[in-house]
Scaffold this motif. Structure first.
Motif, PDB file in Angstrom:
ATOM      1  N   HIS A 143       1.021  -0.903  -0.124  1.00 42.09           N
ATOM      2  CA  HIS A 143       0.194   0.127  -0.574  1.00 42.09           C
ATOM      3  C   HIS A 143       1.156   0.783  -0.305  1.00 42.09           C
ATOM      4  CE1 HIS A 143      -2.633   2.767   1.313  1.00 42.09           C
ATOM      5  NE2 HIS A 143      -3.857   1.997   0.592  1.00 42.09           N
ATOM      6  N   GLU A 144       1.155   1.880  -0.544  1.00 45.05           N
ATOM      7  CA  GLU A 144       1.398   2.716  -0.734  1.00 45.05           C
ATOM      8  C   GLU A 144       1.845   3.767  -0.063  1.00 45.05           C
ATOM      9  OE1 GLU A 144       5.043   2.658  -2.891  1.00 45.05           O
ATOM     10  OE2 GLU A 144       4.401   1.504  -3.985  1.00 45.05           O
ATOM     11  N   ARG A 170       5.169  -5.929   1.464  1.00 48.67           N
ATOM     12  CA  ARG A 170       5.850  -6.686   1.946  1.00 48.67           C
ATOM     13  C   ARG A 170       4.396  -7.705   2.882  1.00 48.67           C
ATOM     14  NH1 ARG A 170      12.177  -8.533   2.694  1.00 48.67           N
ATOM     15  NH2 ARG A 170      12.934  -8.327   0.342  1.00 48.67           N
ATOM     16  N   ASN A 171       2.933  -7.077   2.729  1.00 51.87           N
ATOM     17  CA  ASN A 171       2.137  -7.114   3.378  1.00 51.87           C
ATOM     18  C   ASN A 171       1.367  -8.581   3.568  1.00 51.87           C
ATOM     19  OD1 ASN A 171       0.299  -5.852   5.896  1.00 51.87           O
ATOM     20  ND2 ASN A 171      -1.346  -6.279   4.729  1.00 51.87           N
ATOM     21  N   VAL A 172       0.729  -9.251   4.424  1.00 52.30           N
ATOM     22  CA  VAL A 172       0.637 -10.288   3.983  1.00 52.30           C
ATOM     23  C   VAL A 172      -1.052 -10.024   2.676  1.00 52.30           C
ATOM     24  CG1 VAL A 172       0.891 -11.954   5.919  1.00 52.30           C
ATOM     25  CG2 VAL A 172      -0.631 -10.329   6.352  1.00 52.30           C
ATOM     26  N   VAL A 173      -1.495 -11.089   3.135  1.00 51.74           N
ATOM     27  CA  VAL A 173      -2.632 -11.085   1.498  1.00 51.74           C
ATOM     28  C   VAL A 173      -3.531 -11.535   1.979  1.00 51.74           C
ATOM     29  CG1 VAL A 173      -2.975 -12.425  -1.169  1.00 51.74           C
ATOM     30  CG2 VAL A 173      -0.680 -11.711  -0.052  1.00 51.74           C
ATOM     31  N   ASN A 174      -4.766 -11.066   1.489  1.00 48.16           N
ATOM     32  CA  ASN A 174      -5.953 -11.874   1.004  1.00 48.16           C
ATOM     33  C   ASN A 174      -6.661 -12.943   0.696  1.00 48.16           C
ATOM     34  OD1 ASN A 174      -9.472 -11.190   0.066  1.00 48.16           O
ATOM     35  ND2 ASN A 174      -9.503 -10.676   1.832  1.00 48.16           N
ATOM     36  N   ALA A 219      -8.904  -0.328  -2.239  1.00 48.98           N
ATOM     37  CA  ALA A 219      -8.661   0.625  -2.354  1.00 48.98           C
ATOM     38  C   ALA A 219      -6.814   0.962  -2.554  1.00 48.98           C
ATOM     39  CB  ALA A 219      -9.319   1.782  -2.212  1.00 48.98           C
ATOM     40  N   GLY A 220      -5.858   1.478  -3.075  1.00 54.03           N
ATOM     41  CA  GLY A 220      -4.328   1.792  -2.817  1.00 54.03           C
ATOM     42  C   GLY A 220      -3.424   0.479  -2.594  1.00 54.03           C
ATOM     43  N   GLU A 241      -8.695   5.404   0.971  1.00 48.86           N
ATOM     44  CA  GLU A 241      -7.316   5.053   1.064  1.00 48.86           C
ATOM     45  C   GLU A 241      -6.576   6.343   1.686  1.00 48.86           C
ATOM     46  OE1 GLU A 241      -9.692   5.494  -1.851  1.00 48.86           O
ATOM     47  OE2 GLU A 241      -9.154   7.645  -3.480  1.00 48.86           O
ATOM     48  N   GLU A 242      -7.277   6.858   2.186  1.00 50.37           N
ATOM     49  CA  GLU A 242      -6.059   8.044   3.099  1.00 50.37           C
ATOM     50  C   GLU A 242      -6.442   7.730   4.230  1.00 50.37           C
ATOM     51  OE1 GLU A 242      -7.001  12.083   2.716  1.00 50.37           O
ATOM     52  OE2 GLU A 242      -6.730  11.830   0.049  1.00 50.37           O
TER      53      GLU A 242
END
Lengths: 109, 874
Positions: B135-136, B142-146, B319-320, B591-592
Motif C-alpha cells: 500500500h503505497e 510485503r504485507n500479507v494477502v487477502n 483501494a490503494g 485510501e487516506e
C-alpha cells in the motif's frame, strides 16, 4: 667401471642418445624416448637424469650455437662416454644372464 | 633449426632465467623449450601449454631442488619439518597466527555458503516467488494477502501455481497423549506440491484436503516424535488439533518450510474456505511458481492487471492496494546478505593481517638465520635453492596452519552456528558444516596464505649475497630488510585500523539501538501465554468470559506488583492492524485512512509493562461489555490525528467489525513494536471485555524482587484452576524479547570486535617485533649516544619515535581506507553516521595507545644498554 647398475630410465636415456648419434640434442633425445619407449617424459626429470649421468661421467656434452640465428639459445649435444657404454654393456650382460632359457616366455609372438 | 629465432615470450624467459640453473645448462633448457614453442601452432592453446610447462619446470627446479642434499621432494619437506621443529616457539607462533586467520575465515565461509550460496532446497527454486500486497500511501510493503485476492491471482493463470500459508501459531493437541501446545501452520493443500517437497512417509495432502476429503495434517519429523514418539507407522492415524480431529497424511524431513518455519504440524485448508474481500482481512503469505518461461517482471505486470480489476470490484477493501511479486530467495535471505558478507570480509581482513604478521615473523627469522643461509650459499646452494627452501618451509607452516585452522573452523562453526541461526533467524538451509565446498575453500585459502606470507621473505633471502651477509654479520642485516619489515608493520596497522573502526561503528550502532526508548520497562517482568482451545471456546463469548475471570484473579497473585495481559507483546511479531479515522470531522476518502495496530488488553497492562499514562485514564470497571466502547491510544496516534488538541473524549472509527466510533479515554506513551530500529507505530488499546477478537493472551507480571518463580507458579496454578486443560506456555522475561530483537546487531558487533581485537594484537606484536629488533641492531649506536651524554629520556624518545612513525603511517592509511569501507557498512548502522568521528577517533586513539605500549618494552631495553658493554660487544 660404473659403481652400480644403471637405473631403467638412465639406460633408456643413454640408448636414446646413442640412437640419435650426432643429432643427440636434448630435445631430440627426449622425443626419441617418447616415440620409442612410448612414454611421456617430464622435462624436469629428464634434465635431472642427464645431469646425474653427467656427474657419474656416463655422458658428456658440448655446446653448439646454431649458426643461422644470432639470438637463439645455445644447444647441448650429448654423447655417451666410454664409461657410459661400458655401463650399458654391463646392464645388458646382467639382463642376458637373467633371461637365459626364458626365450619362450620373453619373445613376443 | 633454420626457421626464425626460437624465442619465448618475455614473461616466460623472465621466470625461467630465475628458476633454471645458470650458464649453458639453463640456457639450453630454455632453447629446447623455445624450439618446441616455435613448432606449436599459434593460439591460446600454445600459451596455455607454455604456462603449464613453465609451471612444471618451476615446480621441479624451484621447490623440489630446494631440498637438494636431502635429495628430492621428500628431502625438502623433511628438511623443512626438521628445521621448524628445531624452533618450536617460532613455528607455534606462526602456525597459530595462520590458523587463527584461516579458522575464522573458513568458519564464516561455511555459514555464508550454507545460507547464501547453496541453492534453496526446493525443486527449481529460482521459479519460486513470494506474493504480497503493498500500500503505497501507507508505505506498507510485503504485507500479507487477502485469500480472495490470492484466489483471483491463482485463477488468472499468470503463475504456474499459487498457494497460501499462515505463519505458525500455537495450537493445542489433545490426542494422542496429554494436551499440549504445538506450533502449527495452515497451508493450502497444494503447498508441498508447489515446493516439490517429497515426504519421507506417506504421500501428502489430497487435493480436496480440508474440504470433502476431511481435515488432513502433515507432520515434520520433529512433530512426529513430539506427537507419537517412536511409533512405527503414523500415516493414517488421527490427531486432535484445537478440538478437531485430523488425519496424518505424511511426514516431512525436518527442514525449512517457507513462511511456516518452526511449525511441527501443517494443516491443510482450501483457499476457498479462508474467506474473501467481503468477510475477512489480509493474513496469508502468498507463494507462487513462475511458468518455466516466465519472469518476475512479466508476472508482476499480469497480476497488476488482475489487481486493478480487484480494486474496481472491491474498492472498499482494495483501494490503494497493489500486488508485489518478489523472488522467494530475496525475501528469505535478502536481510542476511549485508551482515554475513560484511563478517566474511572482516574475517578475510583478519586473515590478511595474520599473513602480514607471519611474513614479518618469517622475515625476522630469516634474518636471524642469515649466517646459516650464508654458509649454505657459500657452500654452493644457489640463491634459488635457498629461496625454494624457505618457500617449502613457509608452505609447510601454511599447511599446518591450514589444518589447524580448519579444525578451529569446525569447532567455531559448531559453536557459532546455533548463535547465528538464532541471531539472524536464519532459515536452516542445509546444515552449516565443513562439506566439500568448504574444504576446497579452506585448501585454496591455505595455499594463497602460504604464497602471501612466503613470497616476501623467500625472495628477500634469495636476493642477499652471501659475502655481504657474512661481512655484515654482527652488525645486522641490510637496511632493505628493515624497510620491508617496517612496510609490513604499516600494512598490519592499516588493516587493523580498518577492522577496528568498523567494529567501533557497529558497537556504537548497537549501543544506540539498545538505548532506544522502548516505552516500557523490562525490570522484573515475566510473561507467559495462555491459548484458549477446544470445544469450550467456540465463538467469542467464552473467550470474553475466560479473560474477564483471569483479569479478576490476576491482581491477587502473590509476589506480583502489577499484572495484566495483551494479545501481542511488543517485539513479539506484527499482530493485527487496521485502518481508522477521527470521527469528529468529515470522513476522509478510504485510501487516506491511516493504519493503527490494535491490542486488546486485560488488567493493569500499562502498569505491569511500565508504559506511562500521559493523559486521561486507563480502563476500569466502568468499561464493561454493555457500556459505551472506549479506547486508549498511543501518543503518536493522538499526535497524528489530533495534533495540538486534547484527544480525550474524542470519537475514533476503527475499520474492524463496524465503523461505530469508540471514545478515547486515555493516551499512553509509544512503545517499540516491530523492531528496535523501527519507529513506533500508532496503537489503539481496548479492553478485552468489550471485544476479545482472538483466543490468546500474553500475561505480563511485574514481580517483586526475586519473586519471578513464585509469580509464574501462581499464574500456572491460576490458569489450571480456571481450566485444567490449558497450559501456560512460552514463559519468558520481557528482557528476553528485547535481547532477541537486538541479537543480530549484537552478534555482528561482537564478532567484528573479536576480529578487530585479534588484528590489533597482531599489529601490536608486529610493532614490538620491529622495534625490539631495531634496538638489538642499534646497541652500539645507542651505547655511543649514552657514552656521549644522552639521557634515558632521549633514548626512549629515539626508540618510541620510530614506533610512533610506523603506527601513524599505518593509522593514516587505515583511516583513509576505513572511510571508504564504512560506506559499505551503512546498511548495518543505526543512529550512527558511517564516518562517525567518535568511532574513528576512538580507533585512532586506541591504536596510538597500542603503539606506545608496543614501544615500551624495546625502549626499556634500550635505556638499560651500558655503553661499555655495548662497545665491547659490538
Amino acid at each position: 667401471m660404473p659403481p652400480s647398475f644403471l637405473g631403467e630410465f638412465e639406460q633408456m636415456v643413454l640408448l636414446a642418445i646413442l640412437q640419435q648419434g650426432d643429432r643427440a640434442f636434448a630435445l631430440e633425445v627426449r622425443r626419441e624416448l617418447e616415440q620409442s619407449a612410448g612414454r611421456s617424459v617430464s622435462r624436469g626429470a629428464f634434465y635431472t637424469t642427464l645431469d646425474r649421468l653427467e656427474r657419474k661421467g656416463l655422458v658428456r656434452w658440448e655446446e653448439r650455437t646454431p649458426e643461422d640465428s644470432r639470438r637463439s639459445a645455445p644447444l647441448r649435444r650429448f654423447e655417451v662416454t666410454a664409461e657410459g657404454l661400458e655401463g650399458l654393456r654391463e646392464s645388458r650382460r646382467a639382463l642376458d644372464a637373467l633371461s637365459r632359457g626364458l626365450d619362450h616366455l620373453l619373445e613376443s609372438t | 633449426m633454420s626457421d626464425a629465432p626460437h624465442r619465448l615470450p618475455g614473461w616466460a624467459t623472465a621466470v625461467l632465467v630465475r628458476l633454471l640453473p645458470a650458464g649453458v645448462r639453463g640456457a639450453s633448457m630454455r632453447g629446447d623449450l623455445a624450439q618446441e614453442w616455435s613448432e606449436r601452432a599459434r593460439g591460446p592453446g600454445r600459451q596455455v601449454w607454455l604456462a603449464v610447462e613453465v609451471a612444471r619446470l618451476g615446480f621441479h627446479y624451484g621447490v623440489r631442488a630446494a631440498g637438494r642434499g636431502g635429495g628430492g621432494m621428500e628431502g625438502a619437506w623433511g628438511f623443512a619439518v626438521r628445521k621448524l621443529r628445531r624452533d618450536p616457539g617460532y613455528s607455534a607462533l606462526a602456525v597459530g597466527t595462520i590458523a587463527l586467520g584461516i579458522g575464522v575465515t573458513v568458519a564464516l565461509y561455511s555459514v555464508v555458503q550454507a545460507v547464501l550460496l547453496d541453492p534453496l532446497p526446493w525443486e527449481r527454486p529460482d521459479e519460486l516467488v513470494a506474493l504480497f500486497e503493498g500500500h503505497e500511501p501507507r508505505d506498507v510493503h510485503r504485507n500479507v494477502v487477502n485469500p480472495g485476492n490470492l484466489r483471483a491471482w491463482r485463477e488468472s493463470g499468470s503463475l504456474a501455481g499459487v498457494e497460501g500459508v499462515m505463519p505458525p501459531q500455537p495450537r493445542i493437541v489433545s490426542s494422542p497423549g496429554e494436551p499440549r501446545e504445538v506450533m502449527a501452520s495452515f497451508v493450502t493443500p497444494g503447498y508441498l506440491t508447489l515446493l516439490g517437497v517429497e515426504p519421507v512417509e506417506g504421500g501428502g495432502f489430497s487435493p480436496g484436503a480440508g474440504g470433502e476429503d476431511g481435515d488432513q495434517i502433515v507432520l515434520t519429523r520433529r512433530g512426529r516424535l513430539e506427537l507419537f514418539g517412536d511409533v512405527p507407522e503414523v500415516v493414517g492415524r488421527t490427531v486432535e488439533v484445537n478440538g478437531a480431529s485430523a488425519r496424518v497424511m505424511a511426514v516431512l524431513d525436518d527442514g525449512h518450510l517457507p513462511f511456516a518455519d518452526g511449525a511441527l504440524i501443517l494443516t491443510a485448508i482450501p483457499l476457498a474456505d479462508l474467506g474473501d474481500q467481503t468477510n475477512t482481512g489480509r493474513f496469508l503469505y502468498g507463494l507462487g511458481r513462475l511458468p518455466s518461461d516466465g519472469s518476475i517482471g512479466a508476472a508482476q505486470a499480469e497480476l497488476a492487471g488482475v489487481m486493478a480489476g480487484l480494486r474496481e470490484r472491491h474498492p472498499e477493501f482494495n483501494a490503494g492496494w497493489r500486488v508485489e511479486v518478489e523472488s522467494l530467495r530475496t525475501v528469505l535471505l535478502g536481510d542476511l546478505r549485508a551482515p554475513l558478507w560484511t563478517l566474511l570480509a572482516a574475517s578475510g581482513l583478519l586473515l590478511l593481517v595474520s599473513c602480514v604478521s607471519v611474513a614479518n615473523l618469517t622475515l625476522a627469522r630469516a634474518t636471524e638465520r642469515r649466517a646459516e643461509l650464508a654458509v649454505r650459499s657459500a657452500l654452493g646452494a644457489s640463491s634459488r635453492a635457498i629461496a625454494g627452501q624457505l618457500m617449502v618451509e613457509n608452505l609447510t607452516l601454511a599447511a599446518a596452519g591450514g589444518a589447524l585452522g580448519t579444525l578451529i573452523a569446525w569447532v567455531g562453526a559448531t559453536l557459532l552456528t546455533p548463535q547465528l541461526l538464532t541471531a539472524f533467524t536464519i532459515p536452516r538451509l542445509g546444515a552449516v558444516g565443513l562439506d566439500g565446498g568448504v574444504l576446497l575453500f579452506a585448501a585454496l585459502v591455505t595455499g594463497l596464505t602460504g604464497l602471501a606470507f612466503g613470497l616476501v621473505p623467500s625472495f628477500a633471502a634469495g636476493r642477499a649475497s652471501p659475502a655481504a651477509t657474512l661481512r655484515a654479520e654482527g652488525r645486522g642485516p641490510g637496511r632493505a630488510t628493515g624497510r620491508l619489515r617496517s612496510a609490513l608493520v604499516v600494512a598490519e596497522v592499516a588493516l587493523s585500523v580498518v577492522l577496528l573502526t568498523s567494529a567501533a561503528l557497529l558497537v556504537r550502532s548497537f549501543r544506540t539501538l539498545v538505548t532506544v526508548e522502548t516505552g516500557f520497562d523490562v525490570e522484573r517482568v515475566v510473561t507467559g501465554r495462555v491459548n484458549l482451545t477446544g470445544e469450550r471456546y467456540r465463538g467469542s463469548e467464552p473467550d470474553r468470559l475466560f479473560f474477564t475471570q483471569l483479569e479478576r484473579e490476576l491482581a491477587a497473585l502473590p509476589g506480583v506488583e502489577a499484572a495484566g495481559g495483551v494479545q501481542m507483546l511488543p517485539l513479539d511479531g506484527l499482530g493485527s492492524a487496521t485502518s481508522f479515522y477521527a470521527a469528529d470531522g468529515p470522513v476522509p476518502p478510504r485510501e487516506e485512512w491511516p493504519v493503527a495496530d490494535i491490542r486488546p488488553i486485560i488488567g493493569a497492562y500499562f502498569e505491569a509493562m511500565g508504559i506511562d499514562l500521559l493523559a486521561g485514564r486507563t480502563f476500569g470497571p466502568e468499561d464493561g461489555p454493555d457500556t459505551p466502547r472506549t479506547v486508549v491510544v498511543s501518543r503518536s496516534l493522538a499526535d497524528e490525528v489530533w495534533p495540538g488538541l486534547d484527544p480525550i473524549g474524542r470519537p475514533l472509527a476503527i475499520n474492524w467489525d463496524d465503523l461505530d466510533p469508540w471514545t478515547v479515554v486515555g493516551v499512553v506513551d509509544d512503545v517499540v513494536h516491530a523492531g528496535m530500529d523501527q519507529a513506533p507505530r500508532p496503537m489503539v488499546y481496548h479492553t478485552v471485555r468489550q471485544a476479545p477478537y482472538f483466543p490468546f493472551m500474553s500475561v505480563v507480571l511485574r514481580t517483586r524482587a526475586g519473586g519471578e518463580g513464585e509469580a509464574v507458579g501462581a499464574l500456572r496454578a491460576l490458569v489450571a484452576e480456571l481450566d485444567p486443560a490449558l497450559p501456560v506456555t512460552r514463559v519468558r522475561t520481557l528482557d528476553d524479547f528485547v535481547r532477541t530483537a537486538t541479537a543480530r546487531p549484537r552478534v555482528t558487533a561482537f564478532l567484528m570486535t573479536l576480529f578487530a581485537g585479534a588484528a590489533a594484537l597482531l599489529a601490536a606484536v608486529g610493532v614490538y617485533g620491529v622495534l625490539a629488533y631495531s634496538v638489538a641492531r642499534r646497541v652500539r649506536e645507542i651505547g655511543v649516544r649514552v657514552a656521549l651524554g644522552a639521557r634515558g629520556r632521549d633514548v626512549v624518545a629515539l626508540v618510541t619515535a620510530q614506533g610512533v612513525r610506523l603506527v601513524l603511517a599505518g593509522l593514516a592509511i587505515g583511516l583513509a581506507v576505513a572511510a571508504v569501507a564504512a560506506r559499505l557498512l551503512e546498511s548495518l548502522l543505526f543512529g550512527v553516521a558511517p564516518r562517525d568521528p567518535v568511532a574513528f577517533g576512538g580507533a585512532a586513539l586506541l591504536f596510538v595507545a597500542v603503539g606506545v605500549l608496543a614501544c615500551l618494552g624495546p625502549a626499556l631495553r634500550a635505556i638499560r644498554i651500558r655503553p661499555v658493554r655495548a662497545l665491547r660487544e659490538g
